[in-house]
Design an enzyme around this catalytic site. Structure first.
Site, PDB file in Angstrom:
ATOM      1  N   SER A  10       0.852  -1.199   0.000  1.00 46.24           N
ATOM      2  CA  SER A  10       0.000   0.000   0.000  1.00 46.24           C
ATOM      3  C   SER A  10       0.880   1.240   0.000  1.00 46.24           C
ATOM      4  O   SER A  10       1.662   1.460   0.936  1.00 46.24           O
ATOM      5  CB  SER A  10      -0.899   0.018   1.232  1.00 46.24           C
ATOM      6  OG  SER A  10      -1.395   1.334   1.397  1.00 46.24           O
ATOM      7  N   ASP A  37      -4.761   3.569  -1.610  1.00 45.97           N
ATOM      8  CA  ASP A  37      -5.795   3.877  -0.623  1.00 45.97           C
ATOM      9  C   ASP A  37      -6.333   5.280  -0.839  1.00 45.97           C
ATOM     10  O   ASP A  37      -5.636   6.268  -0.613  1.00 45.97           O
ATOM     11  CB  ASP A  37      -5.218   3.758   0.787  1.00 45.97           C
ATOM     12  CG  ASP A  37      -5.034   2.305   1.186  1.00 45.97           C
ATOM     13  OD1 ASP A  37      -6.012   1.542   1.085  1.00 45.97           O
ATOM     14  OD2 ASP A  37      -3.912   1.935   1.580  1.00 45.97           O
ATOM     15  N   MET A  39      -8.858   8.077   0.283  1.00 42.84           N
ATOM     16  CA  MET A  39      -9.633   8.490   1.469  1.00 42.84           C
ATOM     17  C   MET A  39     -10.128   9.920   1.282  1.00 42.84           C
ATOM     18  O   MET A  39      -9.407  10.767   0.743  1.00 42.84           O
ATOM     19  CB  MET A  39      -8.759   8.410   2.711  1.00 42.84           C
ATOM     20  CG  MET A  39      -8.140   7.032   2.930  1.00 42.84           C
ATOM     21  SD  MET A  39      -7.220   6.971   4.464  1.00 42.84           S
ATOM     22  CE  MET A  39      -6.490   5.322   4.348  1.00 42.84           C
ATOM     23  N   HIS A  69      -8.452   1.079  -3.755  1.00 45.00           N
ATOM     24  CA  HIS A  69      -9.363   0.859  -2.629  1.00 45.00           C
ATOM     25  C   HIS A  69     -10.017   2.189  -2.264  1.00 45.00           C
ATOM     26  O   HIS A  69      -9.372   3.067  -1.690  1.00 45.00           O
ATOM     27  CB  HIS A  69      -8.522   0.284  -1.464  1.00 45.00           C
ATOM     28  CG  HIS A  69      -9.258   0.138  -0.172  1.00 45.00           C
ATOM     29  ND1 HIS A  69      -8.607  -0.105   1.023  1.00 45.00           N
ATOM     30  CD2 HIS A  69     -10.584   0.183   0.123  1.00 45.00           C
ATOM     31  CE1 HIS A  69      -9.500  -0.189   1.989  1.00 45.00           C
ATOM     32  NE2 HIS A  69     -10.709  -0.007   1.478  1.00 45.00           N
ATOM     33  N   MET A  71     -12.167   4.514  -0.185  1.00 45.41           N
ATOM     34  CA  MET A  71     -12.814   4.772   1.110  1.00 45.41           C
ATOM     35  C   MET A  71     -13.438   6.152   0.980  1.00 45.41           C
ATOM     36  O   MET A  71     -12.948   7.145   1.539  1.00 45.41           O
ATOM     37  CB  MET A  71     -11.764   4.712   2.236  1.00 45.41           C
ATOM     38  CG  MET A  71     -11.296   3.290   2.513  1.00 45.41           C
ATOM     39  SD  MET A  71      -9.700   3.206   3.346  1.00 45.41           S
ATOM     40  CE  MET A  71      -8.605   3.248   1.921  1.00 45.41           C
ATOM     41  N   GLY A 180      -2.521  -4.234   9.004  1.00 41.04           N
ATOM     42  CA  GLY A 180      -1.716  -4.878  10.046  1.00 41.04           C
ATOM     43  C   GLY A 180      -1.021  -6.148   9.616  1.00 41.04           C
ATOM     44  O   GLY A 180      -0.622  -6.955  10.466  1.00 41.04           O
TER      45      GLY A 180
HETATM   46  C1  DX5 Z   1      -6.261   1.401   5.829  1.00 44.07           C
HETATM   47  C2  DX5 Z   1      -5.789   1.072   4.438  1.00 44.07           C
HETATM   48  C3  DX5 Z   1      -4.666   0.107   4.367  1.00 44.07           C
HETATM   49  C4  DX5 Z   1      -3.400   0.545   5.016  1.00 44.07           C
HETATM   50  C5  DX5 Z   1      -2.655  -0.672   5.465  1.00 44.07           C
HETATM   51  O1  DX5 Z   1      -7.426   2.149   5.734  1.00 44.07           O
HETATM   52  O2  DX5 Z   1      -6.848   0.530   3.686  1.00 44.07           O
HETATM   53  O3  DX5 Z   1      -4.424  -0.294   3.035  1.00 44.07           O
HETATM   54  O4  DX5 Z   1      -2.577   1.288   4.182  1.00 44.07           O
HETATM   55  O5  DX5 Z   1      -1.558  -0.247   6.162  1.00 44.07           O
HETATM   56  P1  DX5 Z   1      -0.755  -1.216   7.118  1.00 44.07           P
HETATM   57  O6  DX5 Z   1      -0.262  -2.362   6.296  1.00 44.07           O
HETATM   58  O7  DX5 Z   1       0.337  -0.336   7.613  1.00 44.07           O
HETATM   59  O8  DX5 Z   1      -1.692  -1.671   8.200  1.00 44.07           O
HETATM   60 ZN    ZN Z   2      -6.425  -0.350   1.657  1.00 39.32          ZN
END
Ligand code: DX5
Ligand code: ZN
Length: 224
Positions: A10, A37, A39, A69, A71, A180
């Site tokens: 990501s 990502d 947002m 992705h 959001m 995570g």
């Molecule tokens: C959270 C994102 C993830 C995030 C994951 O809203 O969708 O893709 O970047 O980050 P890590 O791997 O650090 O948890």
């Molecule tokens: Zn994501």
């Protein structure tokens, strides 16, 4: 069972001043997909990347698979924009769309693969009736909005439940997990049934992407 595993770093945790070089580096290190990502400071409390950035990255890396992705809420107006920018796959959260079936169709009509994203507390029932419209299910193992959070353990049995549904459907639907994921838990996530792994801080937070991705791949038993 042997699956084709995909690792999707990501770029949320990448150096935004050097995004093109960061993507080159993870792809050279063996990343399969690039996870983007998006947002909007509305559906989630953070503000990140828009279509202009994806368009620039697509130009920079014409062969890359961009796993976008979303959001954001509402979703539909942004789908044509991200598709035109060069997204390969677009996923969204059912809570952010009034008409989930319509949004899934819209994504495919714009030439992208389509995915539905389930938050930690989102029940699996939202998959009912739309399995034929899905190329991917993305299970959140953190609450969306930020990188660097800890994996929520209740995601593991949920992954297994989604795996059962996908297998029962007989369809070619990928099962991606996001949040995570680290070298020390990626094998457990795979054992639960995931085949695609988002990793932000675990990749971009290290200095040697080759070593990190090789260690993840080794944990997956070299699959993929
Ligand atoms: C959270 C994102 C993830 C995030 C994951 O809203 O969708 O893709 O970047 O980050 P890590 O791997 O650090 O948890
Ligand atoms: Zn994501």
């Amino acid at each position: 069972m042997s699956r084709q595993y995909r690792i999707a770093p990501s770029i949320l945790s990448a150096d935004f001043a050097r995004l093109g070089a960061e993507i080159d580096a993870v792809l050279a290190a063996g990343a399969d997909w690039v996870h983007v990502d998006v947002m909007d400071n509305h559906y989630v409390p953070n503000l990140t990347i828009g279509p202009l950035v994806v368009e620039a990255l697509r130009r920079h890396a014409p062969q890359a698979f961009f796993d976008v992705h979303l959001m954001v809420e509402p979703v539909d107006a942004l789908i044509p924009a991200f598709a035109a920018a060069g997204a390969s796959l677009i996923s969204f959260h059912p809570e952010a769309s009034r008409h989930v079936d319509r949004t899934l169709s819209l994504i495919r009509e714009h030439g992208c693969e389509a995915g539905l994203v389930l938050n930690p507390a989102t029940p699996l029932a939202c998959l009912d009736y739309v399995m034929d419209r899905l190329d991917l299910v993305l299970l959140m193992s953190v609450n969306p909005g930020f990188g660097g959070q800890s994996f929520i353990p209740s995601a593991l049995p949920k992954i297994a439940q989604v795996r059962e549904r996908i297998d029962a459907s007989g369809r070619d639907i990928r099962l991606e997990v996001d949040g995570g994921i680290k070298i020390d838990n990626i094998a457990a996530v795979a054992r639960a049934g995931a085949d695609t792994f988002v990793a932000g801080s675990a990749v971009f937070g290290t200095s040697d992407y080759n070593a990190t991705l090789a260690a993840m791949r080794a944990e997956l038993g070299g699959g993929g």
